[in-house]
Design a protein around this motif. Structure first.
Motif, PDB file in Angstrom:
ATOM      1  N   LEU A 158       0.906  -0.991  -0.038  1.00 49.28           N
ATOM      2  CA  LEU A 158       0.090  -0.605  -0.272  1.00 49.28           C
ATOM      3  C   LEU A 158       0.835   1.167   0.526  1.00 49.28           C
ATOM      4  CD1 LEU A 158      -2.654  -1.509   2.585  1.00 49.28           C
ATOM      5  CD2 LEU A 158      -2.208  -1.322  -0.047  1.00 49.28           C
ATOM      6  N   ASN A 159       1.978   0.927   0.849  1.00 53.38           N
ATOM      7  CA  ASN A 159       3.503   2.811   0.827  1.00 53.38           C
ATOM      8  C   ASN A 159       4.059   1.681   0.216  1.00 53.38           C
ATOM      9  OD1 ASN A 159       3.415   4.843   1.107  1.00 53.38           O
ATOM     10  ND2 ASN A 159       2.761   4.750   3.032  1.00 53.38           N
ATOM     11  N   PRO A 160       4.689   1.259  -0.652  1.00 56.17           N
ATOM     12  CA  PRO A 160       6.135   0.812  -0.534  1.00 56.17           C
ATOM     13  C   PRO A 160       7.199   1.975  -1.036  1.00 56.17           C
ATOM     14  CG  PRO A 160       4.408   1.188  -2.808  1.00 56.17           C
ATOM     15  CD  PRO A 160       3.709   1.357  -2.073  1.00 56.17           C
ATOM     16  N   ALA A 161       7.075   2.802  -1.006  1.00 56.58           N
ATOM     17  CA  ALA A 161       8.094   4.166  -1.526  1.00 56.58           C
ATOM     18  C   ALA A 161       7.586   5.315   0.072  1.00 56.58           C
ATOM     19  CB  ALA A 161       7.991   4.864  -2.751  1.00 56.58           C
ATOM     20  N   GLN A 162       7.023   4.248   1.182  1.00 56.61           N
ATOM     21  CA  GLN A 162       6.879   5.302   2.037  1.00 56.61           C
ATOM     22  C   GLN A 162       6.479   6.820   1.941  1.00 56.61           C
ATOM     23  OE1 GLN A 162       8.296   3.731   5.671  1.00 56.61           O
ATOM     24  NE2 GLN A 162       9.334   2.720   4.732  1.00 56.61           N
TER      25      GLN A 162
END
Ligand SMILES: Nc1nc2c(ncn2[C@@H]2O[C@H](COP(=O)(O)OP(=O)(O)OP(=O)(O)O)[C@@H](O)[C@H]2O)c(=O)[nH]1
Ligand SMILES: [Mg+2]
Length: 198
Positions: A158-162
């Motif tokens: 959901l938020n791989p690259a943060q």
């Protein structure tokens, strides 16, 4: 784009809670309400009983302190997944200033989370938003579950690259619900700051 009322010195911002059915969107709003004092609450419109799926949407107006000389008010909406797939009340998607994605940490909900976030982004894009320009917070809810999906896995989906601030929550106990809206308000205020300085 937030609405500014110069007479009453209020800024009104609109926030939508997205997430798959049963992830805890209504529970977030209920527990924000339970955790805030009467002065902070500026009213309440019907919230669906917990455990029942929201038929249309929930709405909770909230005061979140000051932005410069103005009272900063947020209007929190939840939009259930069935609405996303059927007749989307596009009126709710007008003038969105911030989004919270409530992810469900149940193992069986992993695919639904990913699919829902994709759908939400597509919908917002259809409505003319550049989703990268909208403040977001990703909330990993239901962290109390013994068999919860590890946060690292949820993040990867959901938020791989943060790129978005993320928080863990146990919404039905009220843990993380205020922190989530505060993290979003911080981003929205920063954006307003940039806009008013230009
Ligand atoms: N164990 C656990 N249960 C939770 C948590 N947060 C919410 N729930 C429960 O999950 C169920 C669904 O919560 P809702 O808030 O109704 O979910 P929703 O996202 O509004 O669902 P829709 O309206 O169908 O889109 C309820 O029974 C809640 O009590 C949590 O942190 N942990
Ligand atoms: Mg609901």
């Amino acid at each position: 784009m937030a609405f500014t009322n110069f007479e009453t010195k209020e800024i009104h911002a609109k926030v939508i809670y997205f997430g798959p059915s049963g992830s805890g969107k209504t529970t977030n709003l209920k527990n924000i309400l339970a955790k805030t004092s009467i002065e902070i609450q500026s009213g309440l419109l019907e919230l669906q009983d917990e455990g029942l799926s929201t038929q249309f949407f929930d709405f909770l107006p909230l005061s979140l302190g000051q932005f410069r000389d103005f009272h900063f008010k947020v209007h929190l909406f939840t939009l259930p997944l069935n609405e996303l797939y059927q007749t989307v009340p596009t009126v709710i998607l007008k003038g969105v200033d911030g989004c919270v994605f409530v992810a469900d940490s149940r193992v069986e909900a992993l695919a639904e989370n990913t699919e829902c976030l994709k759908k939400v982004k597509a919908l917002l894009t259809e409505e003319g938003y550049n989703t990268a320009d909208i403040p977001w917070v990703i909330q990993y809810n239901k962290r109390d579950l013994a068999e919860a999906t590890p946060v690292a896995l949820l993040r990867q989906q959901l938020n791989p690259a943060q790129r978005f601030p993320e928080l863990e929550a146990i919404a039905h106990k009220g843990d993380g619900v205020l922190e989530t809206i505060e993290a979003l308000a911080k981003q929205m205020k920063r954006l307003l700051d940039g806009q008013t300085r230009n």
